[in-house]
Design an enzyme around this catalytic site. Structure first.
Site, short mmCIF file in Angstrom:
data_model
loop_
_atom_site.label_atom_id
_atom_site.label_comp_id
_atom_site.label_asym_id
_atom_site.label_seq_id
_atom_site.Cartn_x
_atom_site.Cartn_y
_atom_site.Cartn_z
N ASP A 52 1.20 -1.43 -0.47
CA ASP A 52 0.13 -0.05 0.17
C ASP A 52 1.03 1.04 -0.17
O ASP A 52 2.09 1.28 0.71
CB ASP A 52 -0.79 0.05 1.07
CG ASP A 52 -1.95 -1.00 1.70
OD1 ASP A 52 -2.15 -1.58 0.01
OD2 ASP A 52 -2.67 -1.67 2.27
N TYR A 110 6.44 -9.67 7.00
CA TYR A 110 6.52 -8.59 6.82
C TYR A 110 6.83 -8.04 8.40
O TYR A 110 6.99 -8.90 9.21
CB TYR A 110 4.68 -8.14 6.81
CG TYR A 110 4.69 -7.88 5.15
CD1 TYR A 110 4.62 -6.27 4.95
CD2 TYR A 110 3.81 -8.45 4.42
CE1 TYR A 110 4.01 -6.61 3.30
CE2 TYR A 110 2.91 -8.67 3.55
CZ TYR A 110 3.33 -7.06 3.13
OH TYR A 110 2.67 -7.03 1.30
#
Length: 244
Positions: A52, A110
């Site tokens: 994002d 992540y």
């Protein structure tokens, strides 16, 4: 047809995410443009997944096919000379023509960085959250363990976010406490839009308010984004590794 594998590092601060968009600067478009300048050819740059706006990468993987044999060392050097300072090609190699950066990925991981001290050097790459000093990390890890395994993560994804199948399998999840920077790590077969930041925000909320892992399971069961808590800022999130 030659197929080239890239490992890409980037600071996502100035980009509207990875994926090409109309009227926005993205990492995918910036890298594809550099390839076009060097080869004089349009290429389809395939990423392992989207990040994002504002999210960083330590190990985004991408590939592109082209009917040209490239000098890998020279081409990588030329790419890095062309690209802005917030994007770099960390690795480049030739792979089988069938390789697909997205569909062949077995897992992605992540990291999310949280700073307990206000610092101008941590500001761009971590979430300043002084209250974390009052949270027990054993509690954070116990709550997080509820997300291990396969679950429907509808509650942790953005509303109306594709795909329809929102089941993901989380293989690893843990928190590591640091003196100044604490790190959240999660590894799964796939991630939904906004999932990691919502997971982090919801776990922090649960720990701060005396909830246990049952709270997380209840959020999962509701399959409604409004059941989860506020997501944390994008700037602390890093795509860490993609494994094949």
């Amino acid at each position: 047809m030659m197929n080239y594998f890239l490992t890409i590092k980037y600071d996502g601060t100035n980009y509207a995410g990875w994926q090409i968009q109309n009227n926005a600067i993205t990492v995918q478009q910036t890298v594809a443009n550099a390839v076009k300048i060097l080869t004089k050819k349009e290429i389809n740059l395939i990423g392992s997944g989207r990040t994002d706006a504002g999210v960083h990468s330590l190990g985004q993987v991408a590939n592109f096919r082209i009917d040209e044999k490239l000098d890998l060392h020279k081409f990588q050097h030329s790419m890095n000379a062309l690209l802005p300072n917030d994007i770099s090609i960390a690795e480049m190699r030739e792979v089988e023509e069938s390789f697909h950066a997205r569909f062949d990925a077995r897992s992605r991981s992540y990291l999310y960085l949280i700073s307990r001290l206000k610092s101008p050097f941590y500001y761009k790459y971590s979430h300043y959250y002084p209250r974390i000093s009052k949270i027990d990390f054993k509690t954070l890890n116990k709550i997080s363990s509820a997300l291990l395994g396969e679950h429907d993560f509808t509650s942790f994804s953005k509303k109306n976010s594709e795909p329809e199948d929102k089941r993901c399998t989380v293989n690893e999840i843990h928190w590591r406490e640091g003196k100044e920077i604490s790190i959240f790590h999660i590894k799964a077969n796939r991630f939904l839009h906004g999932m990691v930041r919502t997971v982090v925000g919801t776990i922090l909320f649960a720990a701060e308010n005396g909830h246990d892992e049952k709270y997380i399971l209840n959020v999962l069961d509701k399959k409604n984004r409004e059941a989860a808590d506020e997501s944390v800022p994008a700037k602390g999130l890093f795509l860490f590794k993609v494994r094949y």
